[in-house]
Structure formats: C-alpha cells, structure tokens
Enzyme design. Structure first.
Site, PDB file in Angstrom:
ATOM      1  CG  HIS A  50      -0.439   0.277   2.522  1.00  0.00           C
ATOM      2  ND1 HIS A  50      -0.475   1.531   3.086  1.00  0.00           N
ATOM      3  CD2 HIS A  50       0.173  -0.518   3.429  1.00  0.00           C
ATOM      4  CE1 HIS A  50       0.081   1.484   4.287  1.00  0.00           C
ATOM      5  NE2 HIS A  50       0.482   0.256   4.519  1.00  0.00           N
ATOM      6  CB  CYS A 106       2.126   3.979  13.030  1.00  0.00           C
ATOM      7  SG  CYS A 106       2.411   3.394  11.397  1.00  0.00           S
TER       8      CYS A 106
HETATM    9  C1  LIG Z   1       9.517   2.012   7.607  1.00  0.00           C
HETATM   10  C2  LIG Z   1       8.212   1.299   7.776  1.00  0.00           C
HETATM   11  N1  LIG Z   1       8.216   0.018   8.166  1.00  0.00           N
HETATM   12  C3  LIG Z   1       7.070  -0.683   8.322  1.00  0.00           C
HETATM   13  C4  LIG Z   1       5.847  -0.087   8.127  1.00  0.00           C
HETATM   14  C5  LIG Z   1       4.600  -0.898   8.305  1.00  0.00           C
HETATM   15  O1  LIG Z   1       4.009  -1.207   7.066  1.00  0.00           O
HETATM   16  P1  LIG Z   1       2.502  -1.685   6.956  1.00  0.00           P
HETATM   17  O2  LIG Z   1       1.647  -0.487   7.091  1.00  0.00           O
HETATM   18  O3  LIG Z   1       2.404  -2.304   5.594  1.00  0.00           O
HETATM   19  O4  LIG Z   1       2.272  -2.700   8.010  1.00  0.00           O
HETATM   20  C6  LIG Z   1       5.791   1.260   7.746  1.00  0.00           C
HETATM   21  C7  LIG Z   1       4.499   1.953   7.579  1.00  0.00           C
HETATM   22  O5  LIG Z   1       4.408   3.163   7.705  1.00  0.00           O
HETATM   23  C8  LIG Z   1       7.004   1.961   7.559  1.00  0.00           C
HETATM   24  O6  LIG Z   1       7.021   3.253   7.187  1.00  0.00           O
END
Ligand SMILES: Cc1ncc(COP(=O)(O)O)c(C=O)c1O
Length: 384
Positions: A201, A327
């Site tokens: 995504h 997040c």
């Molecule tokens: C550096 C990094 N790692 C992991 C993730 C997690 O990805 P996902 O949203 O597909 O779980 C993100 C999401 O923002 C990210 O920026």
C-alpha cells in the site's frame, strides 16, 4: 485536494485495482486446489512472483508474499530469533526504526533476548562503526531500515553490509518499506542483505499486500503456521488478486521511477527554499539535493505550534500532511526518530511531515507555499 501523505499510504493505482477486480471475479480458485481452477490461480500467483523477482533483480524463490510491512518485519525478526536462539540471543538495531521493528524487539527482550539500539547522528544516521563495535559472538541479527519514515534519512546499508561481510552467520534485515521507487534497489538488494521487507500500500498496490525478499540459503522459522503455503514459510490461503495487483503496481512504479524521483526532489526543493529561512521554522530533513535523504520526505517544525495544529490547519485548505508518523500520530507518542536525534522537545512536538508521491506536481508545491504563508502569518501572531 493536495495529498502530501504518501508515506502513510498511497492511492491504489486504477490498473492495479482493475487487475484485482478481474482476478477476484474470474480466477478466484484456491491456488492450492488440485483442479484446473486452482491451477489457474496458482499459475497467476507464480507469474506475479516472477514479475516481482525480475523487477527486483532476484530469484522468484526469494520472494515470499505477506500482508504488508508490519508482518514482514515481525516475521524476519521473530523468525530469526526462533531459528537461531541456540546460537545467540543478541540483536542489533537502530533507535529510529518503525514501530513494527521496535515493538517486535521489545517482545523478544521480554523473552530474554538482548537488543542493542544504536544511536543516530543529527541527520538520523546510524554509524557503520557503531554496528561493528556492537557485534558480539552471540549476535544473530542486525536490523536497520533503508529509509526512515519520519524524516527520510537513507541509512548506510552498503557500508553496514561491508562490516557484516566478516560475520557471515549474522542475519542482516533491511526494512525497505519507504525505499520502493526511490532508486535504492542496489542498496536494498545489496550483496550482504539477507532479508528486506516491503509493503504494497506504500506503492499504489492494495492494502494487505506485501512481500519479503529472503536470500536463498538463509533460514528463518515461519511465523504463521498452517497449510504450508509459500513453501511452508507463510501459511494461509494466498491473496492471489492482491499479489497480482501488487506486481502490476510495482512494475508501474519501476517504469516511472527516475522521473518520479527527479520530480519529488524538485517539489521538495521548492518548498524547502520557501520556508527554510523563516523565523521559528526548522527543517529537519535535508533539502531536495541532499542525497543522504530520500526524495519524497520533507519534515519541518514551526517551533511554538503543535504538529497536530499545523496538520489540521492545512487540512482546512484541503492539503493533507501528517505529524511525523501516521502510526503514532493518533496515539500522541513522542516522535521516536526526533527524540533519538536529540531534537529539542519544543521542535519535536511541532514537527510535521510532507511525503510526496509520483503523482504530485510543482503546481501543488506552489499552492502549498501560498497556503503556508497564510497560515504562518496567523501562527506568528500567536508565537511572537
Ligand atoms: C519504515 C516502515 N516500516 C514498516 C511499516 C509498516 O508497514 P505496513 O503499514 O504495511 O504494516 C511502515 C508503515 O508506515 C514503515 O514506514
């Protein structure tokens, strides 16, 4: 609308959505089923794996489909811990990783693993010498992200890989979620990288898609056990439509990669030039030309104004940006990267992130700058 929050998520590409729809409607058999309908789905899935592998310059058997970045990060970290705990319980990571890595590490600490969180410099960069110094005879994993999601720092993955050449048994994982389409493949799939994690995504594929690159010969334990799909490494009925759509989205991103990076750097520079010298403004990531930062992320603060206030003020003008990480932004967690960089609190709490994508334009940068001036004049009355 101006969407400058592409590091949080991207809009699904219309042709990827079309592929998703067509596969869902026409080839919806279970790839594990023995009948022809299942076979068709299996062929399509394997074709997508081959396409992704060829776009990444790796072997199809080295691509394992997942549900996204968080799953990939958790799998490689915990899968290494399970597979190698008899050889050691020490892990090295940085203090600026995404929560998917950080919280997986914390969980392992509760189980008796020891984790070294390496510091970063004023640009959010890990030192390869620090990695070398942190290695112990019981180190089983080094996990360092390619591109920081809060400020865009590109980590010295090749240099860390060189350090690790002397330690062939240590797994080296790279969280590459923010690195797709940023001309960083030679680093992400570098000769010493064993695992790299990706999220669909973030590059116009559907939600709930992703993949892990797992170098042939490197063994980790599966995290999701079950029917033995993905060669036993990740059970669960495969997301055929999602994976087909992801392969298409990745191809489109790769086709336009060089032009998009150039455009993103220009947009970043235009905004940077506009705001950099203003009183109270602190640009935390580099300018558009700084090759130590990814092209798409510009993080800045207006000291004295909270990040949430800035985000909502832009939202009133139909411009979408974010505090430093989508997040953590709703949980009001202090920005991890900025704290690790020792950015003073009054700046860290004011920080906002612009994250660009291949569809953004210079005209949008001009409109952003116009709105910025208007909002800044209002903020200044409060701060001064
Ligand atoms: C550096 C990094 N790692 C992991 C993730 C997690 O990805 P996902 O949203 O597909 O779980 C993100 C999401 O923002 C990210 O920026």
């Amino acid at each position: 609308m101006i969407y400058f929050d592409n590091s949080a998520t991207t809009k699904i590409d219309p042709s990827a959505l079309k592929s998703y729809d067509q596969v869902s409607q026409k080839i919806w058999g279970n790839p594990s089923s023995l009948h022809q309908f299942g076979e068709q789905a299996w062929h399509l899935l394997e074709q997508s794996r081959q396409q992704i592998a060829s776009l990444c310059g790796v072997k199809p058997a080295e691509i394992i489909f997942t549900s996204g970045g968080s799953e990939g990060d958790n799998w490689v970290i915990k899968g290494t811990a399970i597979a190698k705990h008899e050889f050691g319980k020490h892990i090295i990571t940085s203090s600026v990783e995404h929560g998917a890595v950080m919280n997986a590490m914390h969980q392992l600490e509760e189980l008796g693993f020891e984790v070294t969180y390496l510091p970063v410099d004023s640009k959010g960069r890990v030192s390869p010498d620090d990695v070398a110094r942190a290695i112990r005879p019981d180190t089983i994993l080094v996990s360092i992200m390619a591109v920081n999601n809060e400020i865009g720092t590109i980590q010295p993955i090749n240099e860390i890989g060189k350090v690790l050449e002397k330690y062939p048994k240590i797994h080296f994982m790279v969280d590459a979620v923010q690195a797709v389409g940023k001309q960083l493949d030679s680093m992400v799939f570098g000769p010493r990288v064993d695992f790299a994690t990706f999220s669909g995504h973030k590059f116009h594929a559907p939600r709930g898609t992703g993949f892990v690159y797992a170098r042939a010969g490197r063994k980790i334990a599966p995290l999701v056990n079950g029917g033995g799909q993905e060669r036993g490494m990740r059970s669960g009925t495969e997301n055929t439509p999602g994976d087909v759509a992801m392969a298409r989205a990745l191809r489109l991103v790769k086709d336009g990669e060089a032009a998009a990076c150039q455009q993103e750097r220009q947009i970043k520079q235009r905004i940077y030039d506009h705001i950099k010298d203003l009183p109270h403004v602190h640009v935390i990531s580099g300018d558009g030309h700084d090759q130590g930062f990814a092209p798409h992320i510009l993080t800045f603060a207006i000291a004295g104004v909270r990040g949430e206030t800035i985000v909502h003020a832009f939202e009133e003008h139909d411009i979408y940006i974010s505090t430093t990480s989508a997040c953590s932004s709703k949980k009001h967690v202090e920005a991890g990267t900025l704290a690790a960089m020792k950015v003073p609190d009054e700046i860290a709490t004011s920080a906002v992130r612009i994250s660009l994508g291949d569809q953004n334009t210079l005209a949008e940068a001009d409109e952003f700058n116009r709105v910025f001036d208007e909002l800044y004049a209002g903020f200044k009355k409060i701060i001064d």
